[in-house]
Design a protein around this motif. Structure first.
Motif, PDB file in Angstrom:
ATOM      1  N   ASP A 543       0.725  -1.579   0.005  1.00 49.35           N
ATOM      2  CA  ASP A 543      -0.149   0.160  -0.080  1.00 49.35           C
ATOM      3  C   ASP A 543       1.319   1.191   0.130  1.00 49.35           C
ATOM      4  OD1 ASP A 543      -1.998  -1.504   0.122  1.00 49.35           O
ATOM      5  OD2 ASP A 543      -2.070  -1.003   1.808  1.00 49.35           O
ATOM      6  N   LYS A 544       0.891   2.086  -0.835  1.00 48.56           N
ATOM      7  CA  LYS A 544       1.588   3.610  -1.139  1.00 48.56           C
ATOM      8  C   LYS A 544       0.727   4.820  -1.127  1.00 48.56           C
ATOM      9  CE  LYS A 544       4.553   5.931  -4.423  1.00 48.56           C
ATOM     10  NZ  LYS A 544       4.552   5.828  -5.414  1.00 48.56           N
ATOM     11  N   ILE A 545       0.392   5.772   0.214  1.00 47.36           N
ATOM     12  CA  ILE A 545       0.439   6.496   0.272  1.00 47.36           C
ATOM     13  C   ILE A 545       0.335   7.347  -0.933  1.00 47.36           C
ATOM     14  CG2 ILE A 545      -0.165   9.085   1.510  1.00 47.36           C
ATOM     15  CD1 ILE A 545       0.831   7.390   4.196  1.00 47.36           C
ATOM     16  N   MET A 546      -0.924   7.763  -2.033  1.00 46.53           N
ATOM     17  CA  MET A 546      -0.765   9.137  -2.372  1.00 46.53           C
ATOM     18  C   MET A 546      -1.210  10.081  -2.759  1.00 46.53           C
ATOM     19  SD  MET A 546      -0.593   6.593  -5.080  1.00 46.53           S
ATOM     20  CE  MET A 546      -0.710   7.560  -6.661  1.00 46.53           C
ATOM     21  N   GLY A 547      -1.541  10.111  -0.910  1.00 50.19           N
ATOM     22  CA  GLY A 547      -2.559  11.899  -1.124  1.00 50.19           C
ATOM     23  C   GLY A 547      -2.693  11.664   0.392  1.00 50.19           C
ATOM     24  N   LYS A 548      -2.648  12.937   1.649  1.00 56.85           N
ATOM     25  CA  LYS A 548      -2.888  12.395   2.553  1.00 56.85           C
ATOM     26  C   LYS A 548      -2.911  14.399   3.041  1.00 56.85           C
ATOM     27  CE  LYS A 548       1.465  13.109   4.708  1.00 56.85           C
ATOM     28  NZ  LYS A 548       2.414  12.973   3.790  1.00 56.85           N
ATOM     29  N   GLY A 549      -4.494  14.593   3.891  1.00 57.97           N
ATOM     30  CA  GLY A 549      -4.628  16.061   4.350  1.00 57.97           C
ATOM     31  C   GLY A 549      -5.223  16.060   5.563  1.00 57.97           C
ATOM     32  N   GLN A 550      -5.873  17.284   5.887  1.00 57.79           N
ATOM     33  CA  GLN A 550      -6.557  17.164   7.198  1.00 57.79           C
ATOM     34  C   GLN A 550      -7.714  18.339   7.270  1.00 57.79           C
ATOM     35  OE1 GLN A 550      -3.672  17.283   9.615  1.00 57.79           O
ATOM     36  NE2 GLN A 550      -3.731  18.879  10.096  1.00 57.79           N
ATOM     37  N   ILE A 568     -10.947  18.021   0.109  1.00 54.58           N
ATOM     38  CA  ILE A 568      -9.710  18.199   0.341  1.00 54.58           C
ATOM     39  C   ILE A 568      -8.568  17.709  -0.501  1.00 54.58           C
ATOM     40  CG2 ILE A 568      -7.931  16.566   2.184  1.00 54.58           C
ATOM     41  CD1 ILE A 568      -9.250  16.037   4.460  1.00 54.58           C
ATOM     42  N   GLU A 569      -7.769  18.493  -0.364  1.00 58.15           N
ATOM     43  CA  GLU A 569      -6.736  18.500  -1.835  1.00 58.15           C
ATOM     44  C   GLU A 569      -5.223  17.681  -1.398  1.00 58.15           C
ATOM     45  OE1 GLU A 569      -6.186  21.488  -5.064  1.00 58.15           O
ATOM     46  OE2 GLU A 569      -8.136  22.058  -4.396  1.00 58.15           O
ATOM     47  N   MET A 570      -4.689  16.997  -2.235  1.00 55.27           N
ATOM     48  CA  MET A 570      -3.585  16.441  -1.553  1.00 55.27           C
ATOM     49  C   MET A 570      -2.842  15.913  -2.684  1.00 55.27           C
ATOM     50  SD  MET A 570      -5.073  12.998  -0.242  1.00 55.27           S
ATOM     51  CE  MET A 570      -6.570  13.664   1.190  1.00 55.27           C
ATOM     52  N   ASN A 571      -1.787  16.552  -3.493  1.00 54.62           N
ATOM     53  CA  ASN A 571      -0.893  16.214  -4.329  1.00 54.62           C
ATOM     54  C   ASN A 571      -1.806  16.149  -5.385  1.00 54.62           C
ATOM     55  OD1 ASN A 571       1.058  15.856  -2.441  1.00 54.62           O
ATOM     56  ND2 ASN A 571       0.494  13.931  -2.614  1.00 54.62           N
ATOM     57  N   GLY A 572      -2.335  17.125  -5.642  1.00 55.35           N
ATOM     58  CA  GLY A 572      -3.521  17.127  -6.889  1.00 55.35           C
ATOM     59  C   GLY A 572      -5.028  16.596  -6.761  1.00 55.35           C
ATOM     60  N   ILE A 573      -4.468  15.448  -5.990  1.00 58.08           N
ATOM     61  CA  ILE A 573      -5.695  14.153  -5.772  1.00 58.08           C
ATOM     62  C   ILE A 573      -7.084  15.414  -4.663  1.00 58.08           C
ATOM     63  CG2 ILE A 573      -6.416  12.376  -4.561  1.00 58.08           C
ATOM     64  CD1 ILE A 573      -3.892  11.427  -5.444  1.00 58.08           C
ATOM     65  N   LYS A 574      -8.274  15.012  -5.506  1.00 59.03           N
ATOM     66  CA  LYS A 574      -9.149  16.197  -4.500  1.00 59.03           C
ATOM     67  C   LYS A 574     -10.149  14.701  -4.404  1.00 59.03           C
ATOM     68  CE  LYS A 574      -9.221  20.196  -6.777  1.00 59.03           C
ATOM     69  NZ  LYS A 574     -10.553  21.188  -7.821  1.00 59.03           N
ATOM     70  N   VAL A 575     -10.030  14.635  -2.856  1.00 60.37           N
ATOM     71  CA  VAL A 575     -11.462  13.821  -2.047  1.00 60.37           C
ATOM     72  C   VAL A 575     -12.693  14.649  -1.545  1.00 60.37           C
ATOM     73  CG1 VAL A 575     -11.958  12.387   0.074  1.00 60.37           C
ATOM     74  CG2 VAL A 575      -9.618  12.252  -1.427  1.00 60.37           C
ATOM     75  N   GLU A 576     -13.895  14.052  -2.132  1.00 67.02           N
ATOM     76  CA  GLU A 576     -14.995  14.738  -1.974  1.00 67.02           C
ATOM     77  C   GLU A 576     -15.918  13.747  -0.268  1.00 67.02           C
ATOM     78  OE1 GLU A 576     -17.926  15.541  -4.592  1.00 67.02           O
ATOM     79  OE2 GLU A 576     -16.459  16.658  -5.782  1.00 67.02           O
ATOM     80  N   PHE A 577     -16.234  14.640   0.822  1.00 63.51           N
ATOM     81  CA  PHE A 577     -16.901  14.030   1.574  1.00 63.51           C
ATOM     82  C   PHE A 577     -17.274  15.026   2.802  1.00 63.51           C
ATOM     83  CE2 PHE A 577     -12.782  16.663   3.242  1.00 63.51           C
ATOM     84  CZ  PHE A 577     -13.508  17.144   4.539  1.00 63.51           C
ATOM     85  N   SER A 578     -18.137  14.250   3.488  1.00 65.13           N
ATOM     86  CA  SER A 578     -19.373  14.992   3.795  1.00 65.13           C
ATOM     87  C   SER A 578     -19.121  14.627   5.406  1.00 65.13           C
ATOM     88  CB  SER A 578     -20.969  14.958   3.287  1.00 65.13           C
ATOM     89  OG  SER A 578     -21.159  15.914   2.279  1.00 65.13           O
ATOM     90  N   MET A 579     -19.837  15.648   6.277  1.00 65.81           N
ATOM     91  CA  MET A 579     -19.638  15.146   7.844  1.00 65.81           C
ATOM     92  C   MET A 579     -20.751  16.282   8.379  1.00 65.81           C
ATOM     93  SD  MET A 579     -16.346  16.795   9.016  1.00 65.81           S
ATOM     94  CE  MET A 579     -15.626  18.870   8.243  1.00 65.81           C
ATOM     95  N   LYS A 580     -21.303  15.429   9.364  1.00 67.80           N
ATOM     96  CA  LYS A 580     -22.050  15.932  11.002  1.00 67.80           C
ATOM     97  C   LYS A 580     -22.041  15.671  11.563  1.00 67.80           C
ATOM     98  CE  LYS A 580     -25.928  12.970  10.770  1.00 67.80           C
ATOM     99  NZ  LYS A 580     -27.830  13.196  10.658  1.00 67.80           N
ATOM    100  N   PHE A 581     -21.478  16.322  13.323  1.00 68.16           N
ATOM    101  CA  PHE A 581     -21.055  16.031  14.593  1.00 68.16           C
ATOM    102  C   PHE A 581     -22.477  16.268  15.536  1.00 68.16           C
ATOM    103  CE2 PHE A 581     -19.927  17.995  18.789  1.00 68.16           C
ATOM    104  CZ  PHE A 581     -19.118  16.628  19.012  1.00 68.16           C
ATOM    105  N   THR A 582     -22.290  15.007  16.239  1.00 66.92           N
ATOM    106  CA  THR A 582     -23.455  14.765  17.549  1.00 66.92           C
ATOM    107  C   THR A 582     -23.389  15.036  18.256  1.00 66.92           C
ATOM    108  OG1 THR A 582     -24.794  13.089  16.247  1.00 66.92           O
ATOM    109  CG2 THR A 582     -25.425  13.326  17.975  1.00 66.92           C
TER     110      THR A 582
END
Length: 815
Positions: A543-550, A568-582
């Motif tokens: 397993d190789k890390i392609m990108g990471k962000g926070q 989150i943008e990481m090394n040219g890669i974009k990851v879309e996500f949603s979140m909500k908190f309780t």
């Protein structure tokens, strides 16, 4: 006369061999009635019940202490008898020096024990014991005399052991009676260890006085007496602080000057091709290389001297050619980086703990120990720069340092001292022992420094549940097998909490997976994107890390009822996500199920009665499945399962469907682990009950180990049987999971962090009051205490339901 000598010498031999040769005048058989925690409603009753637990635990440790003193006294009489014969083992003067004041201390504590014992047996709110502790404190002058003589007593014992083989056998194998309730009749101890017990006891008694005052009402007659005893004890400890450990005694140089520590630090020594972590001390006239000895439980840490070189005999040797370095194994750079991340995480946790506790805590000490172990590992494997020193009368020694700067500092410090008129010195074994012992106090570098870590105070973070949907990722240049992991910081250190499925042979993975992540003081969410491929050389998946962000978990942004979408943008890669908190206060609410036919949200007693079982079926089946195929899974119980899978399992258990076993065998193991956690979280009240929650918080905060043991075991005994049996079943399961820590990376502490707040939360009414009146750092304190309660039981030897239900005291043999 010769017959008398043979008889006395024969008795000495019998002391060595026979475990049953004891003075049986003492009757320490003492039964204690278990505490009924139904009285734990608060106020005076609660304080007095906790006070009884502290006292009964301390009484149990007093029994052990008296047995230890008795073991010391056992050989004294026959040794004195031989001293007047033609074959003396020791002289009268040596005996008086070694056993100085032991008889007096024994009699003081025997009298104290005999007076305290009936008060515990006939306990009620009118019982007073303050006068007994006040009298005990008033006799500390005997301890002062003992402390003043302690150093010479130990030195005399050591010299006599070297000179007389029979005394050496005696001093290395003294038999100590076990407590009346203990299955083990005797234990062995060295004379040196037993001679240290009186010194240790004063500190222990002071801890107990703190605990007693904490749980004694101010208007109780005992309160002023205990305060006075504590004042006397603290003044005594202050007056002998520099004397209480003989290893702190200064040693003079051959010229009569006081030897001073100039510099110390952790260095890596290469010995027989192996890296060894050493603590090196530079004194005004010599260089001493030491290692930390493994100390028994309850004993002070000590150093062991590996070698020393007088500075008058020391010279430097340079390594012109790196080939002259012996072959030393080195770790890959990525493993070094992983260690640094782990150290940073633990240090952050320590800062959070200190802020939450507002004072030094044992948990901080444990975390520091854990951090020291990691830092030791880092320092052991990262340095590569050679630093060789030479003893002109002996061998050379090679160290590896991390920088030229560090190497030049050591060389300059030594050379500066060598400009003085130094004389070579040879230390006797006793001098060397005392000097090495003094290093523990004199050291200026207590922990291995890692400069990348800072001591910045941190905000308390978020408590509750973060719902995250990982939608998709774009920006990959070539098709690959892709997946993401989610990490959040928990008590200051980052842990992996969820993992998406692998999306195969694509440049645009679309996961659309939802996870529920429990937050415990979290401030940050990390997303890491991996490429998974087969290594043709060894046929293993790499397993190789392609990108990471926070992203920062900003309370203002996150604490809304609606989903918040982000990228989150990481090394040219974009990851879309949603979140909500309780939030935590909402997550604490336990709503009983309206359908009593299900298992989720139903009282555990109702479920076990309906099933005619001791442990709920859902608990047994989830544990069985995890142990069958999930015990080697990295992050088991920490990694979240997919939310839809967990809900499907929940519905199946509630409906008691016939194909539940088939579902379990096909389901992702993290979903099964998540279902078990969800079951405990949705119980109408925590497994360890609302009623006992305040008592668990009080018990884990006790300073005295025996009192804590006594309290924590009584609390278990006070649980309803279904809760207790289920808890013990889960406890043994989690211990089995932790046995696989090298593979699954889940230590007892990790598991306690996951399960503690689930099994042991304050009731809804208590949490509502706390939410209104307390700051968020108190929440952190609560959570850490909950973790510590579970960790206490996880670290405890196996607890038997049958043994627990007997009306006997549980107490530690460690005093």
């Amino acid at each position: 006369m010769e017959e008398d000598e043979e008889e006395v010498l024969g008795f000495l031999d019998k002391v060595l061999e026979d475990e049953d040769v004891f003075d049986n005048e003492m009757d320490l058989d003492c039964q204690f009635t278990p505490v009924d925690f139904r009285t734990f409603k608060g106020g005076i009753e609660k304080g007095l019940e906790m006070k009884k637990l502290v006292l009964s635990g301390f009484l149990a440790s007093e029994e052990i202490y008296i047995n230890q003193l008795e073991a010391l006294l056992l050989p004294m009489k026959p040794l004195k008898a031989t001293a007047t014969t033609s074959k003396p083992v020791l002289t009268v003067e040596q005996i008086d020096t070694i056993f100085f004041m032991i008889q007096d201390i024994f009699e003081i504590h025997k009298e104290f024990y005999d007076a305290l014992s009936p008060n515990i047996q006939q306990w009620d709110e009118k019982v007073t014991v303050g006068h007994l502790f006040q009298k005990l404190a008033s006799q500390l002058g005997v301890y002062k005399a003992f402390v003043d003589n302690y150093k010479v007593a130990v030195e005399t014992a050591e010299k006599c052991s070297q000179a007389n083989s029979q005394f050496q056998k005696i001093s290395e194998n003294l038999k100590v009676k076990g407590p009346k309730e203990s299955k083990d009749c005797t234990t062995s101890a060295t004379m040196e260890a037993l001679l240290y017990k009186p010194i240790d006891r004063v500190t222990r008694s002071t801890l107990v006085l703190h605990d007693l005052l904490k749980h004694t009402p101010k208007d109780h007659p005992d309160f002023p007496l205990l305060q006075d005893a504590l004042r006397i004890s603290q003044n005594f400890l202050s007056s002998i602080n520099e004397e209480i450990d003989p290893r702190r005694t200064a040693v003079t140089t051959p010229k009569g000057e006081v030897r001073q520590l100039v510099k110390d630090g952790f260095l890596v020594e290469v010995s027989e091709g192996t890296r060894k972590l050493r603590h090196v001390f530079l004194f005004t006239d010599l260089l001493l290389c030491a290692k930390m000895k493994k100390a028994a439980v309850g004993r002070h840490q000590q150093y062991e001297c590996k070698w020393y070189i007088p500075l008058a005999d020391l010279s430097f040797q340079t390594l012109d050619d790196s080939d002259s370095l012996p072959h030393v194994q080195t770790l890959p750079e990525h493993e070094i980086e992983e260690m640094k991340i782990k150290i940073s995480s633990i240090k952050s946790e320590i800062q959070k703990e200190k802020k939450a506790q507002k004072a030094q805590s044992r948990n901080v000490d444990r975390l520091r120990k854990k951090m020291n172990e990691q830092e030791s590992c880092l320092l052991l494997h990262s340095p590569t720069i050679p630093f060789r020193i030479h003893n002109k009368h002996g061998k050379s020694y090679l160290f590896l340092l991390s920088s030229d700067y560090e190497r030049s500092e050591w060389r300059e410090s030594i050379q500066k001292l060598q400009k003085k008129d130094l004389q070579a010195c040879v230390l006797s074994s006793v001098e060397l022992q005392v000097l090495t012992g003094s290093c523990f106090k004199l050291r200026t570098v207590h922990n291995i420094p890692v400069t990348s870590n800072k001591d910045d105070d941190e905000s308390p973070g978020l408590y509750g549940f973060l719902h995250v949907i990982v939608h998709k990722a774009t920006g990959f240049k070539e098709s690959a097998n892709l997946y993401c992991t989610l990490e959040v910081d928990s008590f200051g250190y980052f842990v992996s909490k969820a993992k998406t499925r692998v999306f195969r042979d694509t440049t645009e993975p679309q996961w659309n997976e939802e996870f529920e992540i429990e937050l415990e003081g979290s401030q940050c969410l990390r997303i890491l994107c991996y490429k998974s491929k087969l290594n043709k050389d060894d046929n293993e998946i790499v397993d190789k890390i392609m990108g990471k962000g926070q992203v920062q978990l900003d309370p203002q942004t996150v604490q809304s009822k609606n989903w918040h979408m982000d990228v989150i943008e990481m090394n040219g890669i974009k990851v879309e996500f949603s979140m909500k908190f309780t939030s935590r206060d909402l997550s604490l609410k336990r709503t009983p199920s309206k359908k009593q036919s299900g298992v989720f949200g139903v009282k555990i007693s109702v479920v076990t009665k309906r099933e005619r079982s001791k442990v709920p079926y859902i608990v047994r089946q989830c544990i069985e499945e995890v142990e069958k195929r999930g015990i080697d899974e990295v992050g088991i119980y920490r990694i979240s399962g997919v939310a839809t899978d967990i809900q499907a399992l929940k519905a199946a258990f509630d409906a008691n469907t016939k194909d539940i076993l088939v579902m379990l065998s096909d389901m992702d193991i993290n979903a099964i682990a998540g279902t078990l956690k969800l079951y405990f979280r949705e119980l109408p009240e925590p497994l360890l009950t609302d009623r006992l929650y305040p008592a668990f918080m009080e018990g884990i905060a006790l300073s005295d180990p025996a009192a804590k043991e006594n309290c924590m075991m009584h609390l278990l005994r006070s649980l309803p049987d279904p809760n207790l049996i289920t808890f013990l079943t889960l406890l043994e399961h989690l211990k089995r999971v932790a046995e696989k820590e090298p593979v699954n990376k889940m230590s007892l502490h990790n598991l306690a962090t996951v399960f503690g707040p689930t099994l042991l939360r304050p009731s809804e009414s208590e949490s509502s009051k706390a939410h209104i009146t307390l700051a968020s750092d108190i929440w952190s304190h609560d959570v850490m205490a909950q973790v510590q309660v579970l960790l206490y039981y996880l670290q405890h030897p196996p607890i038997s339901f049958a043994e627990l239900k007997k009306n006997t005291l549980y107490f530690s043999t460690d005093v």
